[in-house]
Motif scaffolding. Structure first.
Motif, PDB file in Angstrom:
ATOM      1  N   VAL A  66       0.794  -1.131   0.115  1.00 24.10           N
ATOM      2  CA  VAL A  66      -0.011  -0.006   0.024  1.00 24.10           C
ATOM      3  C   VAL A  66       0.955   1.249  -0.080  1.00 24.10           C
ATOM      4  O   VAL A  66       1.610   1.555   0.871  1.00 24.10           O
ATOM      5  N   VAL A  79       1.805   5.144   0.297  1.00 24.19           N
ATOM      6  CA  VAL A  79       0.938   6.079   0.783  1.00 24.19           C
ATOM      7  C   VAL A  79       1.937   7.377   1.012  1.00 24.19           C
ATOM      8  O   VAL A  79       3.069   7.190   1.487  1.00 24.19           O
ATOM      9  N   ARG A 114       2.216  11.103   2.867  1.00 25.28           N
ATOM     10  CA  ARG A 114       1.551  11.882   3.914  1.00 25.28           C
ATOM     11  C   ARG A 114       2.323  13.283   3.990  1.00 25.28           C
ATOM     12  O   ARG A 114       3.424  13.350   4.305  1.00 25.28           O
ATOM     13  N   THR A 151     -10.150  -3.950   3.261  1.00 29.32           N
ATOM     14  CA  THR A 151     -10.415  -3.175   4.480  1.00 29.32           C
ATOM     15  C   THR A 151      -8.954  -2.879   5.067  1.00 29.32           C
ATOM     16  O   THR A 151      -8.773  -1.804   5.660  1.00 29.32           O
ATOM     17  N   ARG A 162      -6.133  -1.987   3.308  1.00 29.17           N
ATOM     18  CA  ARG A 162      -5.914  -0.906   2.634  1.00 29.17           C
ATOM     19  C   ARG A 162      -6.352   0.272   3.266  1.00 29.17           C
ATOM     20  O   ARG A 162      -5.869   1.361   3.267  1.00 29.17           O
ATOM     21  N   ALA A 163      -7.722   0.274   3.345  1.00 28.72           N
ATOM     22  CA  ALA A 163      -8.521   1.380   3.833  1.00 28.72           C
ATOM     23  C   ALA A 163      -8.115   1.811   5.227  1.00 28.72           C
ATOM     24  O   ALA A 163      -7.657   3.128   5.636  1.00 28.72           O
ATOM     25  N   TYR A 182      -4.599   3.792   5.156  1.00 29.20           N
ATOM     26  CA  TYR A 182      -4.789   5.056   4.939  1.00 29.20           C
ATOM     27  C   TYR A 182      -5.513   5.905   5.799  1.00 29.20           C
ATOM     28  O   TYR A 182      -4.927   7.078   6.220  1.00 29.20           O
ATOM     29  N   ALA A 183      -6.459   5.342   6.617  1.00 27.80           N
ATOM     30  CA  ALA A 183      -7.022   6.338   7.545  1.00 27.80           C
ATOM     31  C   ALA A 183      -6.109   6.392   8.740  1.00 27.80           C
ATOM     32  O   ALA A 183      -6.089   7.583   9.155  1.00 27.80           O
ATOM     33  N   PHE A 184      -5.354   5.505   9.065  1.00 30.12           N
ATOM     34  CA  PHE A 184      -4.580   5.610  10.217  1.00 30.12           C
ATOM     35  C   PHE A 184      -3.411   6.575   9.783  1.00 30.12           C
ATOM     36  O   PHE A 184      -2.435   7.351  10.515  1.00 30.12           O
ATOM     37  N   ALA A 185      -3.060   6.677   8.517  1.00 27.61           N
ATOM     38  CA  ALA A 185      -1.885   7.481   8.069  1.00 27.61           C
ATOM     39  C   ALA A 185      -2.007   8.985   8.228  1.00 27.61           C
ATOM     40  O   ALA A 185      -1.204   9.832   8.241  1.00 27.61           O
ATOM     41  N   GLN A 186      -3.580   9.429   8.751  1.00 25.68           N
ATOM     42  CA  GLN A 186      -3.685  10.707   8.845  1.00 25.68           C
ATOM     43  C   GLN A 186      -3.359  11.176  10.414  1.00 25.68           C
ATOM     44  O   GLN A 186      -3.690  12.169  10.960  1.00 25.68           O
ATOM     45  N   ARG A 230      -2.094  12.579  13.833  1.00 26.44           N
ATOM     46  CA  ARG A 230      -1.398  13.616  13.978  1.00 26.44           C
ATOM     47  C   ARG A 230      -0.711  13.495  15.195  1.00 26.44           C
ATOM     48  O   ARG A 230      -1.446  13.571  16.094  1.00 26.44           O
ATOM     49  N   HIS A 289      -4.454  -2.459  16.033  1.00 28.39           N
ATOM     50  CA  HIS A 289      -5.952  -2.231  15.517  1.00 28.39           C
ATOM     51  C   HIS A 289      -6.489  -3.546  14.900  1.00 28.39           C
ATOM     52  O   HIS A 289      -7.759  -3.946  15.463  1.00 28.39           O
ATOM     53  N   TYR A 330     -14.403   0.100   8.493  1.00 30.87           N
ATOM     54  CA  TYR A 330     -13.509   0.311   7.362  1.00 30.87           C
ATOM     55  C   TYR A 330     -13.754  -0.350   6.097  1.00 30.87           C
ATOM     56  O   TYR A 330     -13.033  -0.098   5.197  1.00 30.87           O
ATOM     57  N   PRO A 380      -1.856  -1.597  -4.583  1.00 29.20           N
ATOM     58  CA  PRO A 380      -1.415  -2.934  -3.861  1.00 29.20           C
ATOM     59  C   PRO A 380      -2.107  -4.034  -4.325  1.00 29.20           C
ATOM     60  O   PRO A 380      -2.964  -3.849  -5.149  1.00 29.20           O
ATOM     61  N   LEU A 422     -11.190   9.576   2.430  1.00 29.30           N
ATOM     62  CA  LEU A 422     -11.578   9.142   3.958  1.00 29.30           C
ATOM     63  C   LEU A 422     -12.804   9.433   4.428  1.00 29.30           C
ATOM     64  O   LEU A 422     -13.108   9.043   5.612  1.00 29.30           O
ATOM     65  N   PHE A 445     -14.951   7.076   6.306  1.00 25.98           N
ATOM     66  CA  PHE A 445     -14.610   6.821   7.901  1.00 25.98           C
ATOM     67  C   PHE A 445     -14.780   7.993   8.805  1.00 25.98           C
ATOM     68  O   PHE A 445     -14.194   8.078   9.923  1.00 25.98           O
ATOM     69  N   GLN A 478     -13.565  10.970   8.117  1.00 23.79           N
ATOM     70  CA  GLN A 478     -12.219  11.779   8.158  1.00 23.79           C
ATOM     71  C   GLN A 478     -12.067  12.672   6.895  1.00 23.79           C
ATOM     72  O   GLN A 478     -12.117  12.217   5.926  1.00 23.79           O
ATOM     73  N   GLU A 489      -3.751  15.619   2.850  1.00 25.16           N
ATOM     74  CA  GLU A 489      -2.690  15.156   3.780  1.00 25.16           C
ATOM     75  C   GLU A 489      -2.512  13.707   3.207  1.00 25.16           C
ATOM     76  O   GLU A 489      -1.259  13.286   3.460  1.00 25.16           O
ATOM     77  N   VAL A 490      -3.433  12.966   3.153  1.00 26.36           N
ATOM     78  CA  VAL A 490      -3.186  11.449   2.786  1.00 26.36           C
ATOM     79  C   VAL A 490      -3.377  11.057   1.130  1.00 26.36           C
ATOM     80  O   VAL A 490      -4.440  11.391   0.756  1.00 26.36           O
ATOM     81  N   TYR A 491      -2.442  10.701   0.511  1.00 28.33           N
ATOM     82  CA  TYR A 491      -2.384  10.606  -1.009  1.00 28.33           C
ATOM     83  C   TYR A 491      -1.974   9.111  -1.205  1.00 28.33           C
ATOM     84  O   TYR A 491      -1.075   8.533  -0.569  1.00 28.33           O
ATOM     85  N   GLN A 492      -2.692   8.556  -2.279  1.00 34.71           N
ATOM     86  CA  GLN A 492      -2.276   7.229  -2.877  1.00 34.71           C
ATOM     87  C   GLN A 492      -1.387   7.505  -3.900  1.00 34.71           C
ATOM     88  O   GLN A 492      -1.477   8.564  -4.835  1.00 34.71           O
ATOM     89  N   VAL A 493      -0.237   6.747  -3.782  1.00 35.45           N
ATOM     90  CA  VAL A 493       1.073   6.902  -4.982  1.00 35.45           C
ATOM     91  C   VAL A 493       0.619   5.790  -5.915  1.00 35.45           C
ATOM     92  O   VAL A 493       0.540   4.648  -5.452  1.00 35.45           O
TER      93      VAL A 493
END
Lengths: 296, 296, 296, 296
Positions: free
Chosen positions: A15, A17, A19, A60, A62-63, A66-70, A72, A87, B166, B273, C255, C258, C260, C265-269
């Protein structure tokens, strides 16, 4: 005798990502990751009967990445992996073990007219890595690096080796030593995590490179051991270092047919075959690594 | 606590050898191999002190691969690996374990004016593999294949999976199922080796493909188990099958913005992915694999 | 109508050479090259009749690369290519044109205990390139780089584009702009060569990166033109810049399922497909490039 | 002198599309493509001022590839490329030239219990290619293949070549000749297109392989010419054949140190450097290829 399901796991791999953290509108931080998640647990039903009630779709996973990559602030990859692993094990009763493998691609700021640019980067060499497993036996973390190529043009010998009827290699007192370092170091489960994952990583990386450079090498095995030992000696919370070192052979070219001596100047760089030295350096009292730890 | 040397091994990787057997001056057989050898044993001296007296140079391993490649007749890769492993353990007191990993690239005869050409070939898809370990605990052999891509355009469903906050994946009753098969199957140590390694390989390969094609799939896990089970059911001398199956997602393209329905016709082929399904199918009474067996 | 031989050439590709310059026994310089040579001329005999009297074996080209790599001092790759090209055309009456393509892999000194190490290096990112042609129409040189990845996390817009029934892309005022720069710049044939090839290369590379960073981008095409223009504006002896810029799309992840928001902030490459922008910036009065110049 | 915009183009590269044709619910056809589109025309505004009014987004090109992939019946890739190129030039006044490059990955039906499976395939070796350009000077099409590896274990000599002080290569009367064929053949613009693109492709591919096999080779250049000539001789509507043939050197291993003669049996397969033979065979009366034709 009956045929049965053996060990198995499944997940979402690679995956990708990026950020961006916007400190101000134009002043940014960048983190560029490749995250792979793999889960195992009570998954016999899907294998044996195609009953997916206990299957968390890889989509899921993958999702969630991405969600956790936010988060802060976005933490070091070791901590990010720990959050993801927790998780999946906590959220799904059928999953008892989560493995997370993370790669981070380093970017450095482009030199602008007025210094390092606030939101423009160029890729640097090498990859930072981390692996996390959370399972019934506990939680374990390794850090590491890959794709770091190093070369010494002297200070490397190889002689005194075992010979037999298949030996044609000549001993040497001066050769090029070149490798591409793949290293992983495992953090002690019984100790405190490093206060600063990033500082720990940088220290280990710098020590690996400096030790490669400054060790007078009698074999790549000796260099490997010395590199691993140096990392452990500096960081008490580390239990074990694994190193995979391909030996990129550089062969002095025979220029004598053209009337040119070649005193260690011109080398053919070879691709295959290559030597491959793999070894582990560890603390004598460290518990063994968990079987599922994703070192690779 | 003291820092010590842990598990280690070293070898020569990716020795590329082509073997031509000249039945007559113009009637030939061709065998195209990639052989990797890795040894372990009493190697502390080189790691700790740079004393190489017990080190068989990797260059010697390369020479042995080439010298043994002249055996007449050239055996199947499993047998070739057994001969190489036996040599290294027998010839060197300091070496207690030899691992040999072999890849064979398949070539098929070019269709000439008068039938299959006697000494000209073209490469076919896929790779045949074998792994051998010879150590203190015994000798073990696995066979396998890699880089065999397969695809079904129907006969694959995925639904009834676990959902949570998710989840965005929709269940489907008809999807493309595509993977690149990496498989290894382990031969029983307590039984007789197959009378014909080549026939055993071909049977396993054909069964894997046919089973992939003919299994109505409710999950790639189910397909994986069914493929492994079919191989074990047919060959009594096999103990275990390992399968690594990336799920190459094919996504139906939404053509509705252009006024075109898309009833399972046009798919986007994605790279990353990807799902990654890994699993083992084994006989309930089979001894575990030796730790050093080179499955990969 | 008769079938005839058309344009043709042949050579040795990817000669890998490492050159060590020993300033003192322990104080070294390192140059790591990949050199490809390709020749053309009066080669009909070998094509039509298998008469090789005018064929310089590609093995000889390999030997010449190694022999010339010992020149002291080893020059910049542009000059090294010029020497090689001159040799082949001068030494062989049947050869009228020589093309040389050179890649240089950058290595930087490892940080040792007492500063930059005198004979140990680690690979840096990116590749320096040069191409030389020497033929009946003259001699021409281009310099360049490849594999230099750059990314801006803001300062890039894309809107106001042409739309039709197949348009689904939304215009954007803020996107990530990421590419991997492949650039070549051609030196004027009618002017003096740069006094210092290395300084010219570094200036062009730094300008390309700085201009990418500091240009507020309305399209990757605009960025491309601005980058090329900046290089030409600074170096009078350059005639033309060619840029190949893949657009590595970074897609904001949705996002909202979910709960969010994702404010940049969060990008798929993504990997494929990718945009591909190719363009040339040149001086209006520059003669066209020679057809055989190896830009690639 | 003024700095100006030179030749330029842009597009979407590597759009991966799988097309399933459902003859019945379970009886399918499969087509697996990689399509790249590149456009040029009046694009100065975006380069010089960032004004995108004449820019067709590359995302739109992607959408068109997918939308057109639903054509029934799906034509040969040459025809598919022609349709795409025509669309872009006709639909956009600012675009005067469209280039389309297509790769097709071959799949063959898996052998099932009851014959070839109706909807399950495995990937075969090699890639089919096509290139189309539509511009102010007309429309041109080339077909081709890539990644087709071939090897002859005898019937290849190399001697009588030019020698000088850098020559160390020994002449040989019997060597392995191995290459990976990359070929393109251009269809005449002034003649009728082939009635059946697929049949034309298969005939050219089979002729290339058969000719490689059956030509007694005195040089790879001679083999190249003979292969191209054979294709032209068989298909009147072809104007030119381009061949790129790397010479994958196979070196007889010196086994004499181990007391083993090696009469053409055991060869080291080398990677780099490699010979690289590039040549064109054409009809004497054929118009030159359009400059923009995407042969590669």
């Amino acid at each position: 005798m009956a045929i049965v399901l053996g060990p198995n796991r499944y997940g979402k791999a690679e995956v990708r990502v990026a950020r961006v953290t916007r400190t101000t509108a134009t002043d940014h931080e960048l983190c560029d990751l490749d995250v792979s998640v793999s889960l195992s647990g009570d998954l016999a039903d899907t294998h044996l009967r195609g009953d997916n009630a206990r299957v968390v779709p890889t989509d899921t996973m993958r999702a969630v990445v991405y969600a956790f990559a936010q988060d802060r602030p976005l933490p070091a990859i070791e901590e990010f992996g720990l959050r993801l692993a927790r998780h999946f094990v906590d959220a799904h009763a059928s999953i008892d073990t989560a493995r997370v493998r993370l790669l981070e691609y380093p970017w450095v700021r482009i030199a602008g007219t007025h210094g390092p640019h606030p939101h423009a980067w160029t890729r640097a060499a090498g990859v930072r890595r981390a692996g996390v497993v959370r399972g019934p036996e506990g939680v374990e973390v390794c850090s590491g690096l890959a794709d770091v190529s190093v070369l010494k043009s002297t200070g490397s010998e190889f002689h005194g080796f075992s010979t037999d009827r298949y030996t044609t290699l000549a001993p040497t007192r001066d050769r090029i030593l070149a490798t591409t370092v793949r290293a992983g170091w495992r953090h002690r489960r019984d100790g405190a995590a490093p206060a600063d994952w990033d500082a720990s990583f940088r220290a280990a990386r710098d020590t690996l490179l400096r030790t490669f450079a400054e060790t007078h090498s009698l074999s790549l095995q000796q260099t490997l051991y010395t590199m691993g030992e140096a990392v452990l000696a500096e960081q008490e919370h580390l239990a074990e270092v694994r190193l995979t070192l391909p030996n990129h052979h550089h062969v002095e070219v025979d220029l004598s047919p053209f009337g040119q001596p070649n005193p260690g100047e011109v080398y053919q760089v070879t691709d295959r075959p290559y030597g491959l030295i793999e070894g582990t350096v560890r603390r004598g009292d460290a518990a063994p690594a968990l079987a599922d730890l994703p070192w690779e």
